[in-house]
Design a protein around this motif. Structure first.
Motif, short mmCIF file in Angstrom:
data_model
loop_
_atom_site.label_atom_id
_atom_site.label_comp_id
_atom_site.label_asym_id
_atom_site.label_seq_id
_atom_site.Cartn_x
_atom_site.Cartn_y
_atom_site.Cartn_z
N ARG A 79 -2.60 -3.09 -4.06
CA ARG A 79 -2.32 -2.10 -5.10
C ARG A 79 -1.89 -0.82 -4.42
NH1 ARG A 79 -3.47 3.39 -6.46
NH2 ARG A 79 -3.20 3.60 -8.71
N ILE A 80 -0.65 -0.41 -4.64
CA ILE A 80 -0.15 0.85 -4.11
C ILE A 80 1.05 1.28 -4.95
CG2 ILE A 80 1.19 -0.35 -2.32
CD1 ILE A 80 0.72 2.17 -0.54
N PRO A 81 1.02 2.45 -5.58
CA PRO A 81 2.10 2.88 -6.48
C PRO A 81 3.17 3.68 -5.76
CG PRO A 81 0.29 4.41 -6.65
CD PRO A 81 -0.12 3.38 -5.62
N GLY A 82 4.17 4.11 -6.52
CA GLY A 82 5.18 5.03 -6.01
C GLY A 82 6.12 4.41 -4.99
N PHE A 83 6.81 5.29 -4.27
CA PHE A 83 7.80 4.85 -3.29
C PHE A 83 7.15 4.12 -2.13
CE2 PHE A 83 11.46 5.34 -0.38
CZ PHE A 83 12.48 4.98 -1.25
N ALA A 84 5.89 4.44 -1.85
CA ALA A 84 5.17 3.74 -0.78
C ALA A 84 5.10 2.25 -1.06
CB ALA A 84 3.78 4.32 -0.63
N GLY A 85 4.99 1.89 -2.35
CA GLY A 85 4.99 0.48 -2.70
C GLY A 85 6.30 -0.20 -2.34
N GLU A 86 7.41 0.53 -2.53
CA GLU A 86 8.71 -0.01 -2.16
C GLU A 86 8.80 -0.23 -0.65
OE1 GLU A 86 11.01 -0.67 -4.53
OE2 GLU A 86 9.68 0.11 -6.09
N VAL A 87 8.23 0.71 0.10
CA VAL A 87 8.26 0.62 1.56
C VAL A 87 7.48 -0.60 2.04
CG1 VAL A 87 7.49 1.74 3.70
CG2 VAL A 87 8.58 3.10 1.90
N LEU A 88 6.26 -0.77 1.54
CA LEU A 88 5.46 -1.90 1.97
C LEU A 88 6.03 -3.23 1.49
CD1 LEU A 88 1.75 -0.67 1.76
CD2 LEU A 88 3.26 -0.83 3.73
N ALA A 89 6.63 -3.24 0.32
CA ALA A 89 7.27 -4.47 -0.16
C ALA A 89 8.38 -4.90 0.80
CB ALA A 89 7.83 -4.26 -1.57
N LYS A 90 9.09 -3.94 1.34
CA LYS A 90 10.16 -4.24 2.30
C LYS A 90 9.59 -4.85 3.58
CE LYS A 90 14.23 -1.97 4.38
NZ LYS A 90 15.27 -2.80 3.72
N LEU A 91 8.32 -4.55 3.86
CA LEU A 91 7.68 -5.09 5.06
C LEU A 91 6.88 -6.36 4.78
CD1 LEU A 91 6.41 -1.78 6.73
CD2 LEU A 91 8.54 -3.04 7.16
N GLY A 92 7.01 -6.90 3.57
CA GLY A 92 6.40 -8.20 3.27
C GLY A 92 5.13 -8.16 2.45
N VAL A 93 4.69 -6.97 2.02
CA VAL A 93 3.49 -6.86 1.20
C VAL A 93 3.82 -7.20 -0.25
CG1 VAL A 93 1.71 -5.27 0.34
CG2 VAL A 93 2.48 -5.14 2.73
N VAL A 94 2.91 -7.90 -0.91
CA VAL A 94 3.05 -8.19 -2.34
C VAL A 94 2.41 -7.02 -3.08
CG1 VAL A 94 2.53 -9.77 -4.23
CG2 VAL A 94 2.96 -10.66 -1.91
N VAL A 95 3.23 -6.17 -3.66
CA VAL A 95 2.77 -4.90 -4.21
C VAL A 95 2.54 -5.00 -5.71
CG1 VAL A 95 3.43 -2.49 -4.63
CG2 VAL A 95 3.87 -3.55 -2.40
N THR A 96 1.46 -4.37 -6.17
CA THR A 96 1.20 -4.29 -7.60
C THR A 96 0.59 -2.93 -7.90
OG1 THR A 96 0.10 -5.40 -9.47
CG2 THR A 96 -1.15 -5.22 -7.42
N ASN A 97 0.57 -2.57 -9.17
CA ASN A 97 -0.11 -1.35 -9.60
C ASN A 97 -1.13 -1.73 -10.66
OD1 ASN A 97 -0.79 1.33 -9.70
ND2 ASN A 97 0.94 1.96 -10.94
N ILE A 98 -2.31 -1.21 -10.55
CA ILE A 98 -3.42 -1.56 -11.43
C ILE A 98 -4.05 -0.27 -11.93
CG2 ILE A 98 -5.67 -2.71 -11.56
CD1 ILE A 98 -4.72 -4.53 -9.28
N ALA A 99 -4.45 -0.25 -13.19
CA ALA A 99 -5.07 0.93 -13.77
C ALA A 99 -6.37 1.26 -13.03
CB ALA A 99 -5.35 0.69 -15.25
N PRO A 100 -6.70 2.55 -12.95
CA PRO A 100 -7.88 2.97 -12.19
C PRO A 100 -9.17 2.24 -12.58
CG PRO A 100 -6.58 4.87 -12.79
CD PRO A 100 -5.95 3.71 -13.47
N GLY A 101 -9.37 2.03 -13.86
CA GLY A 101 -10.60 1.39 -14.31
C GLY A 101 -10.73 -0.08 -13.95
#
Length: 373
Positions: free
Chosen positions: A191-213
């Motif tokens: 779980r990582i939002p924003g442009f950082a998520g795009e960066v890690l996705a480019k490096l092979g991470v499966v990125v998602t965003n999840i509500a705080p709760g």
């Protein structure tokens, strides 16, 4: 505060008197009939609703919203009230922009980079990987053209966006396993939002965003292998260290600014004095949240070894940081080439950071380098 309320009352009274004089030719009887109506209009209570991404009782973030609403009520002498709905009530943690835009709520409190799926240019007004630290970013907002660019982006959405509180430099996240090489990132669910998520996705991470709760449950159930949230000001109380003990230092969010959103039509319809009161209250609450975040992180970090011995502090290896920087630069260049507004904001931030960073280096950085034990 008392003096300010007295001034507002005097101004309201002066407005009533001026109105009475203007209609003097209509006769004393008509004057007397109009006076109560005008006085009532001057004191008419305005009630707004605010939707926030955070749950009921959420510390620091939610406290900033409560402080803002309380200030508005007091400074307006009760003329304006803001009622807060948490994500527990409206059930749409990531729907704040849409609800404020539609007028379902007059205000919202969230983070601008949550809307990157609707408008990638909103990401710049939270934070960007390897970007400005909080003092640099605040200077850019208020004196370097940032507010004007934010208005340009949000005008199309029918809302005004204001800085809503800064967390300062965020930690790089909680991981179940230690990250030593780029291979360790392949297929990692994070779980990582924003442009950082795009960066890690480019490096092979499966990125998602999840509500705080829902973060702790997702980590506990293995829906994700890692997550980033904020830092010691909030993370330790969430209990992430019980599941993912490797805690990495930051690179991705050096100055995460939350946001207050206001429906444009509703704001423009407010009397000028209430517009000013609301703006001042938002600005104060934002800065107070920054101070509170720094304080709580400092206090929690000071006790981390004794109270949370299971936490293993790590820094990403140079190889991984270099790959992140390269991926970041490539993605920025691609987005800038495809979107002139993205390019304009990026160039504005880069140009300002180039100026501000020279001062940061010779002031804060030089001081810390020479004085840290």
């Amino acid at each position: 505060m008392k003096h300010y309320k007295q001034v507002l009352k005097l101004l309201a009274g002066a407005a009533v008197v001026a109105s009475l004089l203007a209609v003097g030719a209509c006769g004393q009887k008509e004057q007397q009939a109009a006076a109560p109506e005008q006085a009532a209009a001057a004191q008419e209570k305005i009630v707004w609703k605010l939707a926030q991404t955070w749950g009921t009782g959420f510390p620091i973030f939610g406290d900033a919203v409560i402080k803002m609403a309380d200030m508005v009520n007091k400074m307006s002498g009760g003329q304006m009230e803001i009622r807060i709905d948490s994500a527990n009530k409206h059930k749409a943690a990531f729907g704040i922009l849409d609800m404020v835009k539609a007028g379902q709520y007059e205000m919202g409190h969230s983070a601008s980079y949550y809307w990157k799926g609707k408008d990638a240019n909103t990401m710049f007004f939270s934070t960007m990987p390897f970007g400005m630290i909080a003092p640099e970013q605040y200077a850019w907002f208020y004196y370097g053209g940032g507010m004007e660019l934010m208005k340009q982006v949000y005008d199309k959405h029918g809302v005004y966006s204001f800085p809503g509180g800064n967390t300062g430099n965020q930690m790089g996240g909680w991981f179940r396993k230690e990250i030593n090489t780029l291979d360790d990132l392949q297929g990692l669910k994070m779980r990582i939002p924003g442009f950082a998520g795009e960066v890690l996705a480019k490096l092979g991470v499966v990125v998602t965003n999840i509500a705080p709760g829902e973060l702790y449950t997702a980590l506990e159930r293995g829906t994700i292998d890692a997550l980033e949230w904020v830092g010691p000001s909030l993370d330790l109380n969430m209990g992430f260290q019980k599941i993912a003990p490797y805690y990495y230092t930051g690179w991705h969010e050096p100055a995460t600014e939350l946001q207050f959103m206001v429906n444009k039509e509703a704001f423009d319809a407010l009397p000028a004095n209430l517009q000013e009161i609301l703006t001042i209250a938002m600005q104060y609450a934002a800065y107070d949240m920054y101070a509170r975040s720094y304080h709580d992180s400092a206090v929690n970090w000071a006790s981390i070894e004794s109270e949370y011995p299971e936490v293993k502090i790590r820094t990403f290896p140079p190889e991984i940081i270099a790959a992140m920087k390269q991926a970041n630069e490539e993605l920025l260049a691609e987005s800038a080439a495809a979107d002139p507004v993205f390019k304009e904001i990026l160039e504005s931030q880069n140009a300002y950071m180039k100026i501000a960073r020279k001062w940061t280096e010779i002031s804060d950085y030089a001081y810390l380098k020479d004085n840290l034990e």
